[in-house]
Design a protein around this motif. Structure first.
Motif, PDB file in Angstrom:
ATOM      1  N   GLN A   1      -3.615  10.916  -4.279  1.00  0.00           N
ATOM      2  CA  GLN A   1      -2.191  11.090  -3.993  1.00  0.00           C
ATOM      3  C   GLN A   1      -1.969  11.279  -2.497  1.00  0.00           C
ATOM      4  N   ALA A   2      -2.849  12.017  -1.851  1.00  0.00           N
ATOM      5  CA  ALA A   2      -2.724  12.243  -0.412  1.00  0.00           C
ATOM      6  C   ALA A   2      -2.867  10.941   0.367  1.00  0.00           C
ATOM      7  N   VAL A   3      -3.791  10.067  -0.077  1.00  0.00           N
ATOM      8  CA  VAL A   3      -3.978   8.779   0.597  1.00  0.00           C
ATOM      9  C   VAL A   3      -2.757   7.890   0.396  1.00  0.00           C
ATOM     10  N   VAL A   4      -2.202   7.874  -0.819  1.00  0.00           N
ATOM     11  CA  VAL A   4      -1.027   7.058  -1.099  1.00  0.00           C
ATOM     12  C   VAL A   4       0.145   7.497  -0.225  1.00  0.00           C
ATOM     13  N   GLU A   5       0.291   8.810  -0.043  1.00  0.00           N
ATOM     14  CA  GLU A   5       1.406   9.331   0.753  1.00  0.00           C
ATOM     15  C   GLU A   5       1.173   9.159   2.240  1.00  0.00           C
ATOM     16  N   ASN A   6      -0.074   9.285   2.668  1.00  0.00           N
ATOM     17  CA  ASN A   6      -0.389   9.136   4.093  1.00  0.00           C
ATOM     18  C   ASN A   6      -1.784   8.541   4.230  1.00  0.00           C
ATOM     19  N   PRO A   7      -1.882   7.218   4.376  1.00  0.00           N
ATOM     20  CA  PRO A   7      -3.201   6.565   4.406  1.00  0.00           C
ATOM     21  C   PRO A   7      -4.060   6.924   5.614  1.00  0.00           C
ATOM     22  N   ASN A   8      -3.496   7.564   6.643  1.00  0.00           N
ATOM     23  CA  ASN A   8      -4.263   7.839   7.860  1.00  0.00           C
ATOM     24  C   ASN A   8      -5.184   9.038   7.693  1.00  0.00           C
ATOM     25  N   THR A   9      -6.065   8.949   6.709  1.00  0.00           N
ATOM     26  CA  THR A   9      -7.081   9.974   6.488  1.00  0.00           C
ATOM     27  C   THR A   9      -8.396   9.502   7.092  1.00  0.00           C
ATOM     28  N   GLU A  10      -9.333  10.408   7.258  1.00  0.00           N
ATOM     29  CA  GLU A  10     -10.620  10.036   7.847  1.00  0.00           C
ATOM     30  C   GLU A  10     -11.348   8.999   6.991  1.00  0.00           C
ATOM     31  N   LEU A  11     -11.229   9.120   5.672  1.00  0.00           N
ATOM     32  CA  LEU A  11     -11.897   8.142   4.811  1.00  0.00           C
ATOM     33  C   LEU A  11     -11.340   6.751   5.035  1.00  0.00           C
ATOM     34  N   VAL A  12     -10.022   6.611   5.060  1.00  0.00           N
ATOM     35  CA  VAL A  12      -9.417   5.287   5.208  1.00  0.00           C
ATOM     36  C   VAL A  12      -9.602   4.756   6.629  1.00  0.00           C
ATOM     37  N   LYS A  13      -9.688   5.644   7.600  1.00  0.00           N
ATOM     38  CA  LYS A  13      -9.900   5.205   8.988  1.00  0.00           C
ATOM     39  C   LYS A  13     -11.363   4.908   9.294  1.00  0.00           C
ATOM     40  N   CYS A  14     -12.255   5.177   8.354  1.00  0.00           N
ATOM     41  CA  CYS A  14     -13.695   5.014   8.599  1.00  0.00           C
ATOM     42  C   CYS A  14     -14.021   3.572   8.976  1.00  0.00           C
ATOM     43  N   ASP A  15     -14.648   3.398  10.111  1.00  0.00           N
ATOM     44  CA  ASP A  15     -14.920   2.055  10.618  1.00  0.00           C
ATOM     45  C   ASP A  15     -16.058   1.345   9.898  1.00  0.00           C
ATOM     46  N   SER A  16     -16.740   2.036   9.012  1.00  0.00           N
ATOM     47  CA  SER A  16     -17.776   1.382   8.204  1.00  0.00           C
ATOM     48  C   SER A  16     -17.168   0.584   7.051  1.00  0.00           C
ATOM     49  N   VAL A  17     -15.885   0.825   6.759  1.00  0.00           N
ATOM     50  CA  VAL A  17     -15.235   0.261   5.570  1.00  0.00           C
ATOM     51  C   VAL A  17     -14.480  -1.012   5.924  1.00  0.00           C
ATOM     52  N   MET A  18     -14.703  -2.027   5.121  1.00  0.00           N
ATOM     53  CA  MET A  18     -13.941  -3.266   5.241  1.00  0.00           C
ATOM     54  C   MET A  18     -12.701  -3.222   4.357  1.00  0.00           C
ATOM     55  N   PHE A  19     -12.889  -2.932   3.055  1.00  0.00           N
ATOM     56  CA  PHE A  19     -11.772  -2.892   2.112  1.00  0.00           C
ATOM     57  C   PHE A  19     -11.960  -1.753   1.114  1.00  0.00           C
ATOM     58  N   PHE A  20     -10.861  -1.237   0.620  1.00  0.00           N
ATOM     59  CA  PHE A  20     -10.820  -0.441  -0.600  1.00  0.00           C
ATOM     60  C   PHE A  20     -10.216  -1.325  -1.686  1.00  0.00           C
ATOM     61  N   ARG A  21     -10.830  -1.309  -2.860  1.00  0.00           N
ATOM     62  CA  ARG A  21     -10.351  -2.168  -3.941  1.00  0.00           C
ATOM     63  C   ARG A  21     -10.280  -1.371  -5.246  1.00  0.00           C
ATOM     64  N   PRO A  22      -9.353  -1.747  -6.139  1.00  0.00           N
ATOM     65  CA  PRO A  22      -9.345  -1.140  -7.469  1.00  0.00           C
ATOM     66  C   PRO A  22     -10.504  -1.677  -8.300  1.00  0.00           C
ATOM     67  N   VAL A  23     -10.903  -0.957  -9.316  1.00  0.00           N
ATOM     68  CA  VAL A  23     -11.927  -1.428 -10.258  1.00  0.00           C
ATOM     69  C   VAL A  23     -11.350  -1.389 -11.657  1.00  0.00           C
ATOM     70  N   GLY A  24     -11.998  -2.140 -12.565  1.00  0.00           N
ATOM     71  CA  GLY A  24     -11.557  -2.157 -13.950  1.00  0.00           C
ATOM     72  C   GLY A  24     -10.178  -2.749 -14.120  1.00  0.00           C
ATOM     73  N   GLN A  25      -9.799  -3.724 -13.262  1.00  0.00           N
ATOM     74  CA  GLN A  25      -8.435  -4.237 -13.296  1.00  0.00           C
ATOM     75  C   GLN A  25      -8.295  -5.582 -13.973  1.00  0.00           C
ATOM     76  N   MET A  26      -9.390  -6.202 -14.409  1.00  0.00           N
ATOM     77  CA  MET A  26      -9.278  -7.475 -15.104  1.00  0.00           C
ATOM     78  C   MET A  26      -8.876  -7.200 -16.542  1.00  0.00           C
ATOM     79  N   LEU A  27      -7.615  -7.454 -16.852  1.00  0.00           N
ATOM     80  CA  LEU A  27      -7.051  -7.076 -18.137  1.00  0.00           C
ATOM     81  C   LEU A  27      -6.900  -8.280 -19.037  1.00  0.00           C
TER      82      LEU A  27
END
Length: 874
Positions: free
Chosen positions: A256-282
């Motif tokens: 919820q914190a990321v959705v409200e404000n994505p500028n967290t250390e995890l989302v800003k981490c330069d090792s990360v290319m993408f965040f993706r959902p899982v289990g979404q093929m319905l």
């Protein structure tokens, strides 16, 4: 064996490749003075952003040399830029994306068509401060000098070419990691439905060449996730597709914190290319109507032999009366324990279509059993009945598919291969959160790699786009229109919204056969309430996803009957001036229209349920069935005509070529073109049509046997860079003096190795040319418009149709030459590339021109000479 079986070409002549001509025009570019003026603020902003982020990183993690990813957006491309990047210590090449739909401006535009959108590249480069300083030094030299052709020492002149084409430069940031992956929307849905649980997601890391760097990146991301109260569930590393992924979970409050404000250390981490959902093929949309009961079952003998088709889908109801004894279900993960019998909907339907075809058509079941590997299961906390099926969220899909395919051909643990005879894998599921935009998804890259590694053809659905259609006219206008005008309004609305109706991952994969849907089935139905079929004609389905594919390759490859989708007014979205229609729900019903398939019965104990459904999943399943029939035909041909040939390596590309070979646009392409034609888009019409229907609708029966007036020949071989094969098709003498309509169809397919970190991606480029005496010279259909000859060479299938009616003088012994060429594209070709070729020559049925017999009698002596030569060598 048919009366007139397909023929095999004699061994082709080996020669050197032709030069591949063509190439697009160059856009107008600004001067280097203008570039200096325009980009100076951007370079200043970049320096400040990098410096600020470096300070953040150093304060958070002591003793680390901060690294960040730069993004350079160019108009057009710069060949071999990756090699120049690698020459600067501290730079590491991270990859490149092709981008389209770049709006022209005063600096970059097409001089011939100033309003035309441009294409370009995104280059991603990992840098530390020293490497960035080196690049900035070159930039200052470039802008301070009067010489726009200034050369940089040490092989770095490609940077000058990038500076000239540079439209933007920035850091890879929070927006890149989250937007267009669908993860924010998925998280919002998770929070809304079950905000109290741990929420799982995929982290795709930048793939680093160094094992130490990969370990460091993994540790940094794991630490950040653990600080937020989360856990690492799995990690996947696949060098062949340049993939490094982590499956993780976080508490709902952290999400919820990321959705409200994505500028967290995890989302800003330069090792990360993408965040993706899982289990979404319905699959499925919950409550089914009461199913009908199948009462017309004709008894057929059970299948025998080894399976050729594998299905990766949901668990089927294997003891359904229509499927009992016809499936080999392999469930090493014990998915069955989580499935109620009435929830086995999608897998049962797909298995039924592959085994029996559309039950509306009364076809005979396949002669071989079908291998089924369940990879979906019901959503645990779904309130719907039956629960919808999805890819489980406790695995990375890349790992699940890789493990499933490896089990087929190599085995799993101490077990041997589960079904090494498989040549076709049906994958009728797509990721609704992953439309193909510019970068290849990890699963698409995996399918490309697996197809070549194991010599198997994946048949993949293009994806369903079931969003409502906004017609832009009032309800009164629509209802007062005649059916033709209504159809026109729907088609135009779909094309206006095509950018939001793109292929669903992994349909963009270059080696797979991607299948869209046609709005057709052979059921009979009457008008029901306010439901209506928006199309009068044999058009692609309104829910079938649009292409193109990677680097504007033709995708979907083909379209096939996927059942008619009925529409009704969307009362929640319609306005007085904008009539909106949506597909009727549920998607699986007990009444037509649609493809009729087996289905689990709602009442306990019944094993005879049937229902009607529609979509690209159905079309892909029916094409997989056709591939199995083509495979048996192919085996007969080799047994009769070339018993000494080991064709295993050529089977997948030959099947791919055979399935596409019967394709044509027919009248449909012209009809769509007429609906869309404007003075401005006339040159692009063939490209617009191919985005919806690829090469067209295959007539599979045409490639299973020949007629007196049609001969089809198959060829195959392996080529390395710079090599070519020439196949010779003897011309029937009786055709020469006759001014009769004739058609030459040539289809060539291959499975290319890939270079996952490069924009070109496709390692091997193969193409054919038609020469010699050509009795039909006019290109028809098959995307052969103004740019068609380029479009058909961008993927791994080339399909062209030539027609004519003029008598072409030739003598007995003259031939049509089909030259298959090979050259390196994205990298070195390490091993020869196998290909399959299908060529047909025909005249109108009923003419007294014995095309087949005249070609066969001229082919046979060449084959006999070839066989005698081979025996002599042996």
């Amino acid at each position: 064996m048919p009366e007139r079986p397909l023929l095999l070409f004699p061994t082709p002549e080996v020669t050197s490749k032709s030069n591949l001509g063509g190439g697009g025009g160059s856009p107008h570019l600004p001067t280097h003075y203008r570039q200096g003026e325009r980009l100076a603020p951007k370079f200043t902003q970049l320096q400040e952003a990098v410096r600020a982020r470096n300070i953040e990183i150093q304060q958070a993690v002591t003793g680390i040399d901060p690294e960040q990813v730069l993004v350079m957006e160019t108009i057009g491309s710069v060949e071999d830029f990756a090699n120049a990047v690698k020459r600067i210590d501290g730079f590491e090449w991270m990859g490149e994306f092709e981008i389209d739909e770049i709006g022209p401006d005063q600096d970059f535009f097409d001089e011939n068509h100033p309003e035309k959108e441009l294409s370009g590249r995104l280059y991603m480069v990992m840098t530390n401060q020293r490497a960035l300083d080196a690049m900035l030094s070159m930039w200052r030299r470039y802008t301070d000098q009067d010489n726009p052709k200034l050369k940089f020492d040490g092989g770095l002149t490609k940077f000058r070419d990038v500076f000239l084409r540079l439209k933007d430069i920035r850091r890879w940031d929070v927006k890149d990691r989250l937007l267009e992956t669908g993860v924010i929307d998925a998280w919002r849905e998770d929070l809304e439905h079950d905000g109290g649980r741990l929420i799982r997601f995929e982290v795709e890391l930048w793939f680093r060449n160094s094992e130490d760097k990969r370990g460091q990146n993994s540790s940094v991301v794991a630490s950040l996730i653990q600080q937020l109260g989360g856990h690492i569930l799995a990690e996947s590393l696949h060098e062949g597709i340049a993939y490094h992924g982590i499956l993780a979970e976080l508490p709902a409050n952290a999400i919820q914190a990321v959705v409200e404000n994505p500028n967290t250390e995890l989302v800003k981490c330069d090792s990360v290319m993408f965040f993706r959902p899982v289990g979404q093929m319905l699959a499925g949309d919950g409550l089914l109507e009461d199913e009908a009961v199948y009462s017309d079952l004709e008894e057929h003998s059970l299948p025998d032999g080894e399976p050729v088709i594998a299905v990766f889908d949901g668990l089927p109801l294997a003891n359904h009366r229509l499927l009992d004894g016809r499936l080999i279900v392999d469930d090493p993960d014990d998915i069955e324990s989580s499935y109620n019998a009435n929830e086995r909907v999608h897998g049962t339907s797909m298995a039924s279509l592959i085994v029996h075809g559309d039950l509306n058509d009364g076809l005979r079941p396949l002669k071989r059993p079908v291998y089924v590997r369940p990879i979906m299961q019901p959503i645990p906390n779904d309130f719907r009945i039956p629960r919808r099926e999805h890819i489980p969220d406790d695995v990375l899909l890349v790992d699940l598919i890789h493990r499933s395919v490896k089990r087929l051909f190599e085995g799993d643990g101490s077990e041997g291969p589960a079904a090494p005879s498989v040549r076709v894998i049906n994958l009728s599921i797509g990721d609704p959160y992953r439309q193909f935009l510019q970068s290849m998804s990890p699963v698409a890259r995996l399918l490309d790699w697996l197809s070549l590694t194991y010599g198997v053809l994946f048949v993949v659905s293009a994806g369903n786009q079931s969003d409502a259609i906004q017609l832009g006219i009032s309800r009164a206008e629509f209802e007062s229109s005649d059916p033709q005008e209504q159809e026109t309004a729907v088609v135009k609305a779909l094309f206006l919204d095509a950018r939001n109706r793109k292929l669903l991952s992994p349909a963009e994969s270059i080696n797979v056969l991607t299948v869209g849907s046609v709005q057709y089935d052979s059921s009979h139905y009457g008008a029901v309430n306010n439901r209506f079929n928006p199309f009068l004609q044999f058009l692609p389905s309104p829910v079938s996803a649009f292409g193109s594919g990677y680097r504007r390759a033709i995708k979907p490859d083909i379209v096939f009957s996927g059942g008619r989708v009925l529409y009704q007014e969307d009362l929640r979205s319609s306005r007085r001036d904008n009539y909106v229609i949506k597909p009727v729900e549920p998607s699986i019903r007990n009444t037509p229209p649609g493809n009729k398939t087996a289905i689990p019965a709602r009442q306990s104990g019944s094993l005879e349920g049937i229902a009607y459904s529609c979509g690209t999943s159905n079309a892909a399943a029916l094409i997989s069935r056709a591939a199995g029939i083509c495979y048996d035909s192919l085996q007969q041909i080799f047994e009769e005509q070339a018993t000494e040939v080991d064709a295993r390596i050529h089977e997948a590309p030959l099947l791919k070529a055979m399935l596409v070979h019967g394709c044509a646009w027919g009248d449909v392409g012209a009809q769509i073109g007429d609906l869309l034609r404007t003075p401005e888009n006339n040159r692009q019409l063939s490209g617009l049509v191919s985005r919806w229907m690829g090469y067209g609708v295959p007539q599979v029966d045409r490639v299973l046997d020949c007629t007196e007036q049609r001969a089809t020949l198959l060829g195959f071989g392996q080529l390395s860079d710079g090599e070519a094969h020439v196949f010779r098709l003897p011309l029937p003498p009786s055709l020469g003096a006759r001014p009769e309509w004739r058609r030459l169809t040539v289809t060539m397919a291959w499975l290319s190795p890939i270079s996952a970190g490069t924009q070109k991606y496709r390692t091997a480029s193969l193409w054919f040319e038609v020469g010699g005496v050509v009795p039909a010279k006019d290109r028809k259909e098959s995307c052969s418009g103004n740019d068609g000859w380029r479009a058909v060479r961008r993927g791994t299938v080339q399909h062209e149709v030539f027609e004519g009616q003029r008598a072409e003088p030739f003598i007995d012994g003259d031939v049509i030459e089909i030259k298959v060429n090979c050259r390196e594209d994205a990298g070195k070709i390490q091993n020869p590339v196998a290909y399959g070729l299908a060529v047909s020559l025909e005249v109108a049925e009923g003419l007294d021109i014995a095309i087949y017999n005249e070609i066969r009698t001229r082919i046979a002596p060449a084959i006999q000479i070839q066989q005698a030569t081979d025996q002599g060598i042996g």
